[in-house]
Design a protein around this motif. Structure first.
Motif, PDB file in Angstrom:
ATOM      1  N   LEU A  33      49.698 -24.498 -17.203  1.00 31.32           N
ATOM      2  CA  LEU A  33      48.987 -25.129 -16.090  1.00 31.32           C
ATOM      3  C   LEU A  33      47.627 -24.466 -15.849  1.00 31.32           C
ATOM      4  CD1 LEU A  33      49.082 -27.289 -13.929  1.00 31.32           C
ATOM      5  CD2 LEU A  33      50.241 -25.656 -12.432  1.00 31.32           C
ATOM      6  N   THR A  34      47.578 -23.154 -15.987  1.00 35.54           N
ATOM      7  CA  THR A  34      46.342 -22.434 -15.690  1.00 35.54           C
ATOM      8  C   THR A  34      45.580 -21.965 -16.923  1.00 35.54           C
ATOM      9  OG1 THR A  34      47.570 -20.368 -15.503  1.00 35.54           O
ATOM     10  CG2 THR A  34      47.190 -21.635 -13.467  1.00 35.54           C
ATOM     11  N   SER A  35      46.146 -22.123 -18.119  1.00 36.18           N
ATOM     12  CA  SER A  35      45.435 -21.664 -19.313  1.00 36.18           C
ATOM     13  C   SER A  35      45.833 -22.488 -20.533  1.00 36.18           C
ATOM     14  CB  SER A  35      45.702 -20.183 -19.578  1.00 36.18           C
ATOM     15  OG  SER A  35      47.033 -19.969 -19.984  1.00 36.18           O
ATOM     16  N   SER A  36      44.811 -22.906 -21.238  1.00 39.27           N
ATOM     17  CA  SER A  36      45.008 -23.610 -22.502  1.00 39.27           C
ATOM     18  C   SER A  36      43.677 -23.605 -23.234  1.00 39.27           C
ATOM     19  CB  SER A  36      45.467 -25.053 -22.283  1.00 39.27           C
ATOM     20  OG  SER A  36      44.426 -25.818 -21.699  1.00 39.27           O
ATOM     21  N   PHE A  37      43.718 -23.953 -24.494  1.00 42.29           N
ATOM     22  CA  PHE A  37      42.486 -24.039 -25.267  1.00 42.29           C
ATOM     23  C   PHE A  37      41.527 -25.026 -24.624  1.00 42.29           C
ATOM     24  CE2 PHE A  37      39.826 -26.145 -28.364  1.00 42.29           C
ATOM     25  CZ  PHE A  37      39.211 -25.065 -28.983  1.00 42.29           C
ATOM     26  N   SER A  38      41.990 -26.251 -24.357  1.00 40.00           N
ATOM     27  CA  SER A  38      41.086 -27.287 -23.866  1.00 40.00           C
ATOM     28  C   SER A  38      40.539 -26.969 -22.473  1.00 40.00           C
ATOM     29  CB  SER A  38      41.749 -28.663 -23.878  1.00 40.00           C
ATOM     30  OG  SER A  38      42.905 -28.674 -23.092  1.00 40.00           O
ATOM     31  N   ARG A  39      41.346 -26.397 -21.598  1.00 36.50           N
ATOM     32  CA  ARG A  39      40.871 -26.040 -20.256  1.00 36.50           C
ATOM     33  C   ARG A  39      39.707 -25.044 -20.369  1.00 36.50           C
ATOM     34  NH1 ARG A  39      42.512 -25.847 -14.943  1.00 36.50           N
ATOM     35  NH2 ARG A  39      44.473 -26.876 -15.401  1.00 36.50           N
ATOM     36  N   THR A  40      39.875 -24.031 -21.203  1.00 40.19           N
ATOM     37  CA  THR A  40      38.838 -23.015 -21.365  1.00 40.19           C
ATOM     38  C   THR A  40      37.631 -23.588 -22.100  1.00 40.19           C
ATOM     39  OG1 THR A  40      40.561 -21.337 -21.410  1.00 40.19           O
ATOM     40  CG2 THR A  40      38.397 -20.691 -22.234  1.00 40.19           C
ATOM     41  N   PHE A  41      37.876 -24.336 -23.176  1.00 32.98           N
ATOM     42  CA  PHE A  41      36.799 -24.921 -23.968  1.00 32.98           C
ATOM     43  C   PHE A  41      35.921 -25.836 -23.114  1.00 32.98           C
ATOM     44  CE2 PHE A  41      35.173 -28.399 -26.591  1.00 32.98           C
ATOM     45  CZ  PHE A  41      34.476 -27.696 -27.558  1.00 32.98           C
ATOM     46  N   PHE A  42      36.532 -26.750 -22.383  1.00 38.92           N
ATOM     47  CA  PHE A  42      35.747 -27.688 -21.576  1.00 38.92           C
ATOM     48  C   PHE A  42      35.080 -26.999 -20.378  1.00 38.92           C
ATOM     49  CE2 PHE A  42      38.226 -30.890 -23.915  1.00 38.92           C
ATOM     50  CZ  PHE A  42      37.149 -31.583 -24.446  1.00 38.92           C
ATOM     51  N   GLY A  43      35.619 -25.869 -19.946  1.00 38.07           N
ATOM     52  CA  GLY A  43      34.928 -25.068 -18.936  1.00 38.07           C
ATOM     53  C   GLY A  43      33.591 -24.565 -19.466  1.00 38.07           C
ATOM     54  N   HIS A  44      33.571 -24.145 -20.736  1.00 37.98           N
ATOM     55  CA  HIS A  44      32.309 -23.714 -21.355  1.00 37.98           C
ATOM     56  C   HIS A  44      31.361 -24.901 -21.547  1.00 37.98           C
ATOM     57  CE1 HIS A  44      33.382 -19.566 -21.981  1.00 37.98           C
ATOM     58  NE2 HIS A  44      34.538 -19.922 -22.530  1.00 37.98           N
ATOM     59  N   GLN A  97      29.217 -22.710 -29.543  1.00 38.57           N
ATOM     60  CA  GLN A  97      29.331 -21.560 -28.649  1.00 38.57           C
ATOM     61  C   GLN A  97      30.566 -21.675 -27.767  1.00 38.57           C
ATOM     62  OE1 GLN A  97      27.247 -18.773 -28.844  1.00 38.57           O
ATOM     63  NE2 GLN A  97      29.035 -17.999 -27.765  1.00 38.57           N
ATOM     64  N   ALA A  98      30.864 -22.860 -27.270  1.00 38.11           N
ATOM     65  CA  ALA A  98      32.077 -23.051 -26.465  1.00 38.11           C
ATOM     66  C   ALA A  98      33.317 -22.720 -27.287  1.00 38.11           C
ATOM     67  CB  ALA A  98      32.150 -24.481 -25.944  1.00 38.11           C
ATOM     68  N   PHE A  99      33.314 -23.142 -28.558  1.00 36.53           N
ATOM     69  CA  PHE A  99      34.442 -22.825 -29.435  1.00 36.53           C
ATOM     70  C   PHE A  99      34.564 -21.316 -29.627  1.00 36.53           C
ATOM     71  CE2 PHE A  99      36.081 -21.700 -33.583  1.00 36.53           C
ATOM     72  CZ  PHE A  99      37.337 -22.280 -33.522  1.00 36.53           C
ATOM     73  N   ARG A 100      33.458 -20.668 -29.942  1.00 35.72           N
ATOM     74  CA  ARG A 100      33.491 -19.211 -30.184  1.00 35.72           C
ATOM     75  C   ARG A 100      33.922 -18.450 -28.936  1.00 35.72           C
ATOM     76  NH1 ARG A 100      31.688 -18.133 -35.123  1.00 35.72           N
ATOM     77  NH2 ARG A 100      30.375 -19.662 -36.165  1.00 35.72           N
ATOM     78  N   ASN A 101      33.386 -18.809 -27.784  1.00 34.01           N
ATOM     79  CA  ASN A 101      33.779 -18.143 -26.539  1.00 34.01           C
ATOM     80  C   ASN A 101      35.266 -18.343 -26.257  1.00 34.01           C
ATOM     81  OD1 ASN A 101      31.089 -17.445 -26.226  1.00 34.01           O
ATOM     82  ND2 ASN A 101      30.716 -18.816 -24.509  1.00 34.01           N
ATOM     83  N   THR A 102      35.746 -19.557 -26.463  1.00 35.21           N
ATOM     84  CA  THR A 102      37.159 -19.853 -26.227  1.00 35.21           C
ATOM     85  C   THR A 102      38.046 -19.105 -27.212  1.00 35.21           C
ATOM     86  OG1 THR A 102      36.578 -22.033 -25.362  1.00 35.21           O
ATOM     87  CG2 THR A 102      38.868 -21.710 -26.056  1.00 35.21           C
ATOM     88  N   SER A 103      37.664 -19.080 -28.478  1.00 37.30           N
ATOM     89  CA  SER A 103      38.432 -18.351 -29.489  1.00 37.30           C
ATOM     90  C   SER A 103      38.497 -16.862 -29.163  1.00 37.30           C
ATOM     91  CB  SER A 103      37.818 -18.552 -30.872  1.00 37.30           C
ATOM     92  OG  SER A 103      37.903 -19.894 -31.248  1.00 37.30           O
ATOM     93  N   ASP A 104      37.370 -16.297 -28.743  1.00 35.46           N
ATOM     94  CA  ASP A 104      37.352 -14.883 -28.363  1.00 35.46           C
ATOM     95  C   ASP A 104      38.295 -14.630 -27.192  1.00 35.46           C
ATOM     96  OD1 ASP A 104      35.464 -14.410 -30.331  1.00 35.46           O
ATOM     97  OD2 ASP A 104      33.762 -14.308 -28.928  1.00 35.46           O
ATOM     98  N   TRP A 105      38.232 -15.499 -26.184  1.00 36.34           N
ATOM     99  CA  TRP A 105      39.107 -15.357 -25.014  1.00 36.34           C
ATOM    100  C   TRP A 105      40.576 -15.443 -25.424  1.00 36.34           C
ATOM    101  CZ3 TRP A 105      42.440 -19.132 -23.047  1.00 36.34           C
ATOM    102  CH2 TRP A 105      43.060 -18.804 -21.839  1.00 36.34           C
ATOM    103  N   MET A 106      40.905 -16.422 -26.277  1.00 34.26           N
ATOM    104  CA  MET A 106      42.295 -16.603 -26.691  1.00 34.26           C
ATOM    105  C   MET A 106      42.813 -15.396 -27.468  1.00 34.26           C
ATOM    106  SD  MET A 106      42.387 -20.623 -27.631  1.00 34.26           S
ATOM    107  CE  MET A 106      44.160 -20.670 -27.819  1.00 34.26           C
ATOM    108  N   GLY A 107      41.943 -14.804 -28.285  1.00 31.81           N
ATOM    109  CA  GLY A 107      42.340 -13.624 -29.048  1.00 31.81           C
ATOM    110  C   GLY A 107      42.703 -12.439 -28.160  1.00 31.81           C
ATOM    111  N   LYS A 108      42.147 -12.404 -26.967  1.00 33.19           N
ATOM    112  CA  LYS A 108      42.417 -11.319 -26.019  1.00 33.19           C
ATOM    113  C   LYS A 108      43.621 -11.597 -25.135  1.00 33.19           C
ATOM    114  CE  LYS A 108      37.535 -10.241 -25.889  1.00 33.19           C
ATOM    115  NZ  LYS A 108      36.292 -10.396 -25.133  1.00 33.19           N
ATOM    116  N   MET A 109      44.058 -12.834 -25.082  1.00 35.02           N
ATOM    117  CA  MET A 109      45.183 -13.217 -24.230  1.00 35.02           C
ATOM    118  C   MET A 109      46.476 -13.190 -25.044  1.00 35.02           C
ATOM    119  SD  MET A 109      43.720 -13.811 -21.340  1.00 35.02           S
ATOM    120  CE  MET A 109      45.038 -14.579 -20.440  1.00 35.02           C
ATOM    121  N   GLN A 110      47.395 -12.333 -24.663  1.00 36.22           N
ATOM    122  CA  GLN A 110      48.637 -12.190 -25.422  1.00 36.22           C
ATOM    123  C   GLN A 110      49.353 -13.531 -25.592  1.00 36.22           C
ATOM    124  OE1 GLN A 110      51.360  -9.321 -23.832  1.00 36.22           O
ATOM    125  NE2 GLN A 110      52.754  -9.500 -25.561  1.00 36.22           N
ATOM    126  N   LEU A 111      49.364 -14.337 -24.553  1.00 37.82           N
ATOM    127  CA  LEU A 111      50.048 -15.625 -24.584  1.00 37.82           C
ATOM    128  C   LEU A 111      49.468 -16.561 -25.643  1.00 37.82           C
ATOM    129  CD1 LEU A 111      52.192 -17.418 -23.177  1.00 37.82           C
ATOM    130  CD2 LEU A 111      50.377 -18.150 -21.630  1.00 37.82           C
TER     131      LEU A 111
END
Length: 120
Positions: free
Chosen positions: A66-77, A86-100
């Motif tokens: 509900l609060t985190s997903s690829f598309s939620r973060t990507f479209f936020g960028h 850049q939105a893809f790279r920022n989202t990928s970096d964020w996802m790599g840091k999130m254990q989930l």
């Protein structure tokens, strides 16, 4: 009922006039298959004037919360006026840091670029 496969989607998109830029964003388990299969064979979707962004690679599930997903973060960028790349790279970096989400390995294919793993 129709299963949405890369081949089926490619057939639909081939109905567009030649040269029509198309961007596909796929958030689903094993969505990397829309770029390349687990054995590295390129999808029929890969081609001129197409950008394909997936939330996971061909071997991994995509997690939607509900609060985190690829598309939620990507479209936020995207809302903050970042380019697709850049939105893809920022989202990928964020996802790599999130254990989930760290095992998803999002993928991107852009005509101007080659097939790019998320860690580049």
């Amino acid at each position: 009922m129709c299963n949405l496969t890369p081949k089926v989607l490619d057939g639909w998109l081939d109905q567009l006039p030649t040269g029509t830029p198309t961007t596909l964003i796929v958030e689903s388990c094993y969505s990397g298959n829309f770029i390349a299969s687990a054995d590295g064979q390129l999808s029929p979707l890969v081609g001129e004037d197409r950008t394909i962004i997936t939330s996971a690679d061909a071997n991994n599930q995509s997690l939607l919360r509900l609060t985190s997903s690829f598309s939620r973060t990507f479209f936020g960028h995207i809302q903050r006026n970042k380019s697709l790349n850049q939105a893809f790279r920022n989202t990928s970096d964020w996802m790599g840091k999130m254990q989930l989400h760290s095992s998803q390995s999002p993928q991107i294919y852009m005509t101007a670029d080659r097939y790019l793993p998320a860690n580049i």
